[in-house]
Design an enzyme around this catalytic site. Sequence first.
Site, PDB file in Angstrom:
ATOM      1  N   HIS A 121       0.872  -1.175   0.000  1.00  0.00           N
ATOM      2  CA  HIS A 121       0.000   0.000   0.000  1.00  0.00           C
ATOM      3  C   HIS A 121       0.913   1.231   0.000  1.00  0.00           C
ATOM      4  CE1 HIS A 121      -2.830   2.898   1.842  1.00  0.00           C
ATOM      5  NE2 HIS A 121      -3.808   2.046   1.604  1.00  0.00           N
ATOM      6  N   ASP A 198       2.933  -4.287   8.043  1.00  0.00           N
ATOM      7  CA  ASP A 198       1.693  -3.545   7.846  1.00  0.00           C
ATOM      8  C   ASP A 198       0.546  -4.538   8.033  1.00  0.00           C
ATOM      9  OD1 ASP A 198      -0.637  -2.553   6.753  1.00  0.00           O
ATOM     10  OD2 ASP A 198       0.296  -1.766   4.939  1.00  0.00           O
ATOM     11  N   GLN A 201      -4.690  -5.172   6.987  1.00  0.00           N
ATOM     12  CA  GLN A 201      -5.690  -6.109   6.459  1.00  0.00           C
ATOM     13  C   GLN A 201      -5.765  -7.417   7.242  1.00  0.00           C
ATOM     14  OE1 GLN A 201      -8.026  -5.395   4.511  1.00  0.00           O
ATOM     15  NE2 GLN A 201      -7.206  -3.409   3.931  1.00  0.00           N
ATOM     16  N   LYS A 224     -10.707  -0.542  10.361  1.00  0.00           N
ATOM     17  CA  LYS A 224     -10.857  -1.687   9.453  1.00  0.00           C
ATOM     18  C   LYS A 224     -11.287  -2.943  10.195  1.00  0.00           C
ATOM     19  CE  LYS A 224      -7.948   0.100   5.858  1.00  0.00           C
ATOM     20  NZ  LYS A 224      -6.831  -0.055   4.949  1.00  0.00           N
ATOM     21  N   CYS A 362      -4.632   2.456  -3.713  1.00  0.00           N
ATOM     22  CA  CYS A 362      -3.398   2.924  -3.059  1.00  0.00           C
ATOM     23  C   CYS A 362      -2.249   1.950  -3.270  1.00  0.00           C
ATOM     24  CB  CYS A 362      -3.599   3.166  -1.561  1.00  0.00           C
ATOM     25  SG  CYS A 362      -4.847   4.370  -1.176  1.00  0.00           S
TER      26      CYS A 362
HETATM   27  C1  LIG Z   1      -5.885   0.639   4.675  1.00  0.00           C
HETATM   28  C2  LIG Z   1      -4.490   0.196   4.578  1.00  0.00           C
HETATM   29  C3  LIG Z   1      -3.434   0.991   5.025  1.00  0.00           C
HETATM   30  C4  LIG Z   1      -3.657   2.376   5.571  1.00  0.00           C
HETATM   31  O1  LIG Z   1      -4.480   2.352   6.697  1.00  0.00           O
HETATM   32  P1  LIG Z   1      -5.083   3.714   7.269  1.00  0.00           P
HETATM   33  O2  LIG Z   1      -6.103   3.257   8.243  1.00  0.00           O
HETATM   34  O3  LIG Z   1      -5.672   4.458   6.095  1.00  0.00           O
HETATM   35  O4  LIG Z   1      -3.956   4.461   7.895  1.00  0.00           O
HETATM   36  C5  LIG Z   1      -2.164   0.501   4.936  1.00  0.00           C
HETATM   37  N1  LIG Z   1      -1.922  -0.714   4.428  1.00  0.00           N
HETATM   38  C6  LIG Z   1      -2.897  -1.523   4.003  1.00  0.00           C
HETATM   39  C7  LIG Z   1      -2.563  -2.873   3.478  1.00  0.00           C
HETATM   40  C8  LIG Z   1      -4.213  -1.094   4.047  1.00  0.00           C
HETATM   41  O5  LIG Z   1      -5.191  -1.884   3.604  1.00  0.00           O
END
Ligand SMILES: *Cc1c(COP(=O)(O)O)cnc(C)c1O
Length: 404
Positions: A121, A198, A201, A224, A362
């Site tokens: 992302h 990260d 998800q 999320k 993104c």
């Molecule tokens: C949504 C997402 C982000 C960013 O998260 P935010 O809540 O917008 O800061 C980063 N990495 C992944 C894989 C995402 O799906």
Amino acid sequence: MLDVDALRRDYPILSRTVYGKPLVYLDNTATSQTPRQVVEAVTRMYSEHKANVHRGVFFLSQEATDLMEATRDRVARYINAPSREEVIFTRGTTEGLNLVASSMGALLEDGDEIILTRMEHHANIVPWQLLQSRRNVTIKVVPILPDGSLDIEAYKSLFTERTRLVSFCHISNVLGTVNPVAEMARYAHSRGAVVVVDGAQASPHMAIDVQALDVDFYAFSSHKMYGPTGVGVLYGKRELLDRMPPYQGGGEMIKHVSFEGTTFEEPPLKFEAGTPDFVGIAAFSACLDYIESIGLEKIEAHELALLDYATARMMEIPGMRIFGTAHGKAPVISFLMGDAHHYDTGMLLDKLGIAVRTGHHCAQPLMQALGIEGTVRASFALYNTREEVDTFIAALRRIQPLLC
Ligand SMILES: *Cc1c(COP(=O)(O)O)cnc(C)c1O
């Protein structure tokens, strides 16, 4: 089995109609809906407990501080962090990754190397590029295989004696690929590199155990995982947090300020400048209670059943192309129908009441690797139903002749 009909009653938004059609919400990868239990926790904070945290001697301030700090304990238990001091509250995954790139980045030297992957992302790309404007570091990128999994052999071959850090997603928000985090972390550690994950998800779909994964940093977002917006968590190993300089300066993060020199708090407060979103943070506790009361295994099984069903039905549609078919993938389906533009598909689905994401999600470097500009993306959460998948499939069949 989940009693989805009962669960759905806690989400008034799911009973909404759009253009006179029942809403089918399939953009859970971007943000998930929030149940009544969590909304009530937010309301309770505003109506009964609002006072600034960590400062006041008075009762309400102590109480608000206790509620926020209880969430820190709750999160530490939830992700099996060795200590509560390793749980930093942020605004979300993006801020967590920026914090690591900035503060951990300050410990890197010119000539050091960082490894990212093709499926990241933008939140896990741009902070490292910003670091490059301050440090002469090299970014290397792990390629993906045709099924959307990472090329692990290539990953290993990118390491040199200058590799200091690797940062990659647990689950791709486009492909649904679940990366072998523990294996990748083990290898990176054997080469002396720090591991950043990260987890935006993964946190809504699976249990996270930062000790079992043995990662150094793990970032995720509340919104999320059915929680309030504006709240995120960054887990970081204590010995690294101790060595890293602060991210932002301000209130809360200092021990003593003078114009002759300022001293900082210990982690986690060292990394939490300013008034935090203590309302959202306290409500995030209710969110974790909610998820655990249902059971992540049940949630995961339900979502994967929807994924399998939807994938099979979609593949019956002529011209359907699905991006990301890795074994064991998460409930995310990125697709295109023939040569139809993703935007047209999304717009027509919207008119039929179906909310899907369209565009590059993104992840423009990933789109470049796939040789496309964007996809349509449908993703599932605990409250989605088989009937909704049927509605989605019927809609795809209806618009297919218009587009292809
Ligand atoms: C949504 C997402 C982000 C960013 O998260 P935010 O809540 O917008 O800061 C980063 N990495 C992944 C894989 C995402 O799906």
